[in-house]
Design a protein around this motif. Structure first.
Motif, short mmCIF file in Angstrom:
data_model
loop_
_atom_site.label_atom_id
_atom_site.label_comp_id
_atom_site.label_asym_id
_atom_site.label_seq_id
_atom_site.Cartn_x
_atom_site.Cartn_y
_atom_site.Cartn_z
N SER A 205 0.97 -1.40 -0.10
CA SER A 205 -0.51 0.22 -0.21
C SER A 205 1.02 1.25 -0.33
O SER A 205 0.29 2.58 -0.17
CB SER A 205 -1.16 -0.24 1.50
OG SER A 205 -0.32 0.32 2.14
N LYS A 224 -2.40 3.52 -7.35
CA LYS A 224 -2.82 4.17 -6.02
C LYS A 224 -3.85 5.67 -6.19
O LYS A 224 -4.36 5.90 -5.40
CB LYS A 224 -1.52 5.08 -5.10
CG LYS A 224 -1.94 5.37 -3.77
CD LYS A 224 -0.11 4.99 -2.99
CE LYS A 224 -0.80 5.55 -1.66
NZ LYS A 224 0.60 5.37 -0.29
N ARG A 227 -5.39 8.62 -3.78
CA ARG A 227 -5.65 7.30 -3.12
C ARG A 227 -4.37 7.40 -1.56
O ARG A 227 -3.08 7.74 -1.38
CB ARG A 227 -6.27 6.71 -2.56
CG ARG A 227 -7.68 6.82 -3.70
CD ARG A 227 -8.50 5.29 -4.05
NE ARG A 227 -6.47 4.49 -5.22
CZ ARG A 227 -7.29 3.81 -5.51
NH1 ARG A 227 -8.20 2.66 -4.75
NH2 ARG A 227 -6.19 2.78 -6.04
N SER A 228 -5.12 7.47 0.09
CA SER A 228 -4.25 7.02 1.17
C SER A 228 -3.93 6.07 1.11
O SER A 228 -4.61 5.39 -0.04
CB SER A 228 -5.13 8.06 2.12
OG SER A 228 -6.36 6.96 2.43
N SER A 230 -4.12 4.25 3.54
CA SER A 230 -5.33 2.94 3.50
C SER A 230 -6.54 2.60 2.88
O SER A 230 -6.88 1.75 2.45
CB SER A 230 -5.55 3.50 5.70
OG SER A 230 -6.45 4.78 4.63
N GLU A 231 -6.69 3.24 2.40
CA GLU A 231 -7.70 2.88 0.83
C GLU A 231 -7.10 2.81 -0.05
O GLU A 231 -7.69 1.66 -0.71
CB GLU A 231 -7.91 4.64 -0.14
CG GLU A 231 -8.91 5.81 1.33
CD GLU A 231 -9.38 6.84 1.01
OE1 GLU A 231 -9.85 8.06 0.73
OE2 GLU A 231 -7.96 7.40 0.11
N PHE A 232 -5.50 3.06 -0.37
CA PHE A 232 -5.21 2.03 -1.17
C PHE A 232 -5.28 0.82 -1.60
O PHE A 232 -4.99 -1.24 -1.62
CB PHE A 232 -4.13 2.08 -1.80
CG PHE A 232 -3.22 1.96 -3.10
CD1 PHE A 232 -3.52 0.95 -3.78
CD2 PHE A 232 -1.38 1.81 -3.15
CE1 PHE A 232 -3.36 0.80 -4.96
CE2 PHE A 232 -0.88 0.78 -4.24
CZ PHE A 232 -1.90 0.22 -5.08
N TYR A 233 -5.25 -0.20 0.48
CA TYR A 233 -5.11 -1.58 0.78
C TYR A 233 -6.23 -2.40 0.94
O TYR A 233 -6.18 -2.83 0.63
CB TYR A 233 -4.16 -0.81 3.04
CG TYR A 233 -4.47 -1.94 3.69
CD1 TYR A 233 -3.52 -2.49 3.75
CD2 TYR A 233 -5.78 -2.81 4.18
CE1 TYR A 233 -3.31 -3.71 4.83
CE2 TYR A 233 -6.06 -4.19 4.74
CZ TYR A 233 -4.58 -4.43 4.61
OH TYR A 233 -4.06 -5.51 5.48
N GLU A 234 -7.07 -0.93 0.32
CA GLU A 234 -8.23 -1.91 1.05
C GLU A 234 -8.63 -2.07 -0.54
O GLU A 234 -9.09 -3.42 -0.70
CB GLU A 234 -9.49 -1.05 0.82
CG GLU A 234 -9.69 -0.49 1.98
CD GLU A 234 -9.83 -1.54 3.74
OE1 GLU A 234 -10.62 -2.52 2.73
OE2 GLU A 234 -9.55 -1.86 4.14
N ASP A 235 -8.12 -1.65 -1.33
CA ASP A 235 -8.37 -2.56 -2.89
C ASP A 235 -7.32 -2.93 -3.09
O ASP A 235 -7.60 -4.35 -4.24
CB ASP A 235 -7.80 -0.82 -4.13
CG ASP A 235 -8.17 -1.14 -5.48
OD1 ASP A 235 -9.12 -2.08 -5.31
OD2 ASP A 235 -7.80 -0.68 -6.15
#
Length: 250
Positions: A205, A224, A227-228, A230-235
């Motif tokens: 991420s 990415k 996005r933050s 954390s948002e990229f982590y979700e993706d």
């Protein structure tokens, strides 16, 4: 022209005893632009480690080629690879009989640089990496996070065109992992191109792009953007779930 070009890469391993063949990589194609931070993810056996070893010129492909600034890595001498590629290992690969300073300077020693020139390169790098105070110590006298910083110094000391990292946080605790990832982010923002293989969604991420490898092929990629982490982590998590479900249906 991209900094790194991977073209029609294939790798087949053959067993000497049974005659069976295993295709680790199958027609892999992608580019890495100068200044990018790219992560490569995939399950064990997906081919990502084989791919990294070929990119690092530690292994040869069965077919296809890897170009670094237009030069075929498979045809270049070891001295060229040592000067133009930096490599960070999961288990540090430091020599316990060398001080941390000597470990960091090793590529320049092999290149037969003069000591004043070596120190001129190491001093600012050590400050950036926060290892100035441990240069006189030995690897067994410092923490895992500090060892990885020394190995990053060794990888960056030649000012490589691309930094390759193999699970750089795999042997670290969560705090040390975050320190190393923040460090990667900082040096990437200063212009260093990074390509990192990782199992960790959190590590991935921090990258600007993630390539997903499945069954020896590039399955998907995501960017990415703005996005933050954390948002990229979700993706990243959603993509890995999608990949596993497709495998179940297959």
């Amino acid at each position: 022209m991209a900094l790194l070009e991977v073209r029609d890469l294939k790798k087949i391993y053959s067993s000497r005893f049974s005659g069976t063949q295993v295709q680790a990589l199958d027609n892999v194609n992608f580019d890495v632009q100068e200044g990018e931070f790219v992560a490569i993810m995939g399950e064990s056996g997906s081919g990502k480690t084989t791919l990294l070893n070929i990119l690092a010129a530690l292994d040869r492909p069965t077919a296809g080629k890897v170009l670094l600034n237009g030069r075929d890595l498979g045809k270049e001498r070891a001295a060229f690879r040592r000067s133009h590629l930096g490599f960070v290992f999961q288990d540090f690969n430091l020599l316990d009989t060398f001080t941390n300073k000597d470990n960091a300077l090793l590529p320049l020693v092999l290149a037969k640089e003069k000591y004043p020139v070596m120190m001129k390169k190491l001093t600012p790098l050590a400050e950036t990496l926060g290892i100035s105070s441990i240069l006189k110590k030995y690897p067994y006298e410092v923490s895992g996070g500090q060892k990885q910083r020394v190995s990053i110094a060794r990888a960056l000391i030649t000012n490589p065109e691309i930094l390759l990292a193999d699970e750089p946080t795999g042997a670290l605790d969560s705090r040390s992992s975050e320190d190393v990832l923040n460090l990667f982010t900082r040096i990437n923002q200063e212009g260093q191109t990074i390509l990192m293989v990782t199992h960790s969604m959190k590590a991935a991420s921090y990258a600007g792009r993630v390539l997903f490898i499945k069954d020896g092929r590039v399955f998907h990629q995501i960017y990415k953007g703005d996005r933050s982490s954390s948002e990229f982590y979700e993706d990243i998590s959603r993509t890995l779930t999608m990949m596993s479900r497709k495998g179940e249906r297959a």
